[in-house]
Design an enzyme around this catalytic site. Structure first.
Site, short mmCIF file in Angstrom:
data_model
loop_
_atom_site.label_atom_id
_atom_site.label_comp_id
_atom_site.label_asym_id
_atom_site.label_seq_id
_atom_site.Cartn_x
_atom_site.Cartn_y
_atom_site.Cartn_z
N LEU A 71 -3.95 8.85 -3.56
CA LEU A 71 -3.04 10.68 -4.40
C LEU A 71 -1.94 10.46 -2.52
O LEU A 71 -2.47 9.79 -1.78
CB LEU A 71 -4.01 11.97 -3.95
N CYS A 72 -1.14 11.05 -2.73
CA CYS A 72 0.33 11.47 -1.67
C CYS A 72 0.83 10.19 -1.93
O CYS A 72 0.99 8.89 -2.84
CB CYS A 72 -0.57 12.07 -0.87
N ILE A 73 0.05 9.88 -0.41
CA ILE A 73 0.76 7.95 0.52
C ILE A 73 0.49 7.16 0.44
O ILE A 73 0.41 6.54 0.80
CB ILE A 73 1.16 8.58 2.15
N PRO B 97 -1.18 5.73 -2.12
CA PRO B 97 -0.35 4.70 -2.92
C PRO B 97 0.12 3.30 -2.50
O PRO B 97 0.19 2.57 -2.59
CB PRO B 97 0.22 5.57 -4.19
N THR C 296 -0.77 9.37 -8.13
CA THR C 296 -0.43 10.96 -8.00
C THR C 296 -0.04 11.19 -7.44
O THR C 296 -0.32 11.33 -6.37
CB THR C 296 -1.57 11.96 -8.77
#
Length: 215
Positions: A134-136, A138, A188
């Site tokens: 999630l968020c950073i 990835p 995401t």
């Protein structure tokens, strides 16, 4: 019942795991009929941020100890996490993920990854078990694997870095999930885009549902 490991790195969006993303991930796992266990590195955070003033605080905090606040004490040191014991793994975001799990926030595309984190991601990837981020977070997966298709929303600078790591990027709207079923990577954007806490809940739930399609 499927078991999903969740990897945290402290407690707080500026220097550890993002609390909303972490809690909503745990809720999504539970509401989708799965079990979870929580892990974190037993090491000091890169630094500590006063979340009221946004200033660096002259103190040290341990990632495992701080993440135990989110876990209500039921948490394990990261070396105990083995892909053979779980069906999937999820990494919530927060600036701490980009400071502690790897140092992307400090060194950009020259970022180094914590060895235990790299081991975990590669173990799940080799076993073809879903990896959620999630968020950073990835960007962490792209840095470790150097392949796959992910999303961090639509930030052009971060996208350029993701592509420099060898991954592909797809722009997304809030709450959307990119499911790279070939590489078993699910991502995401969460707070990489403007978001309400309801959006974060939807991001986490959509991510978990997408991952469960491959169980």
């Amino acid at each position: 019942m499927k078991k999903i490991a969740v990897v945290l790195c402290g407690c707080g969006c500026m220097d550890g795991s993002e609390i909303h993303e972490s809690v909503m991930t745990l809720l999504a796992i539970d509401r989708n009929g799965c079990e979870y266990e929580i892990f974190a590195p037993d090491a000091d955070q890169y630094h500590v941020i006063n979340h009221y003033t946004n200033q660096v605080s002259n103190e040290k905090r341990n990632m495992l100890v701080e993440a135990a606040r989110i876990a209500r004490g039921k948490i394990f040191p990261l070396p105990q996490l083995k892909a053979a014991d779980f069906d999937a793994v999820i990494f919530p975001g927060g600036f701490g993920a980009a400071k502690n799990l790897f140092d992307y926030a400090i060194n950009g595309t020259k970022a180094k990854v914590m060895p235990e984190v790299e081991r975990v991601v590669k173990e799940f990837h080799k076993a073809r078990k879903p990896i959620g981020a999630l968020c950073i977070a990835p960007v962490l997966i792209a840095r470790i694997l150097g392949c796959g298709t992910i999303t961090v929303g639509n930030n052009p600078n971060t996208i350029a870095d993701v592509e420099a790591f060898g991954a592909q990027h797809i722009n997304t709207k809030q709450t959307e999930v990119i499911a790279d079923k070939e590489n078993m990577i699910y991502t995401t954007p969460c707070y990489m885009l403007p978001a309400s806490i309801s959006d974060i809940a939807d991001c986490a739930n959509n991510l978990v549902k997408s991952m469960l399609e491959n169980f």
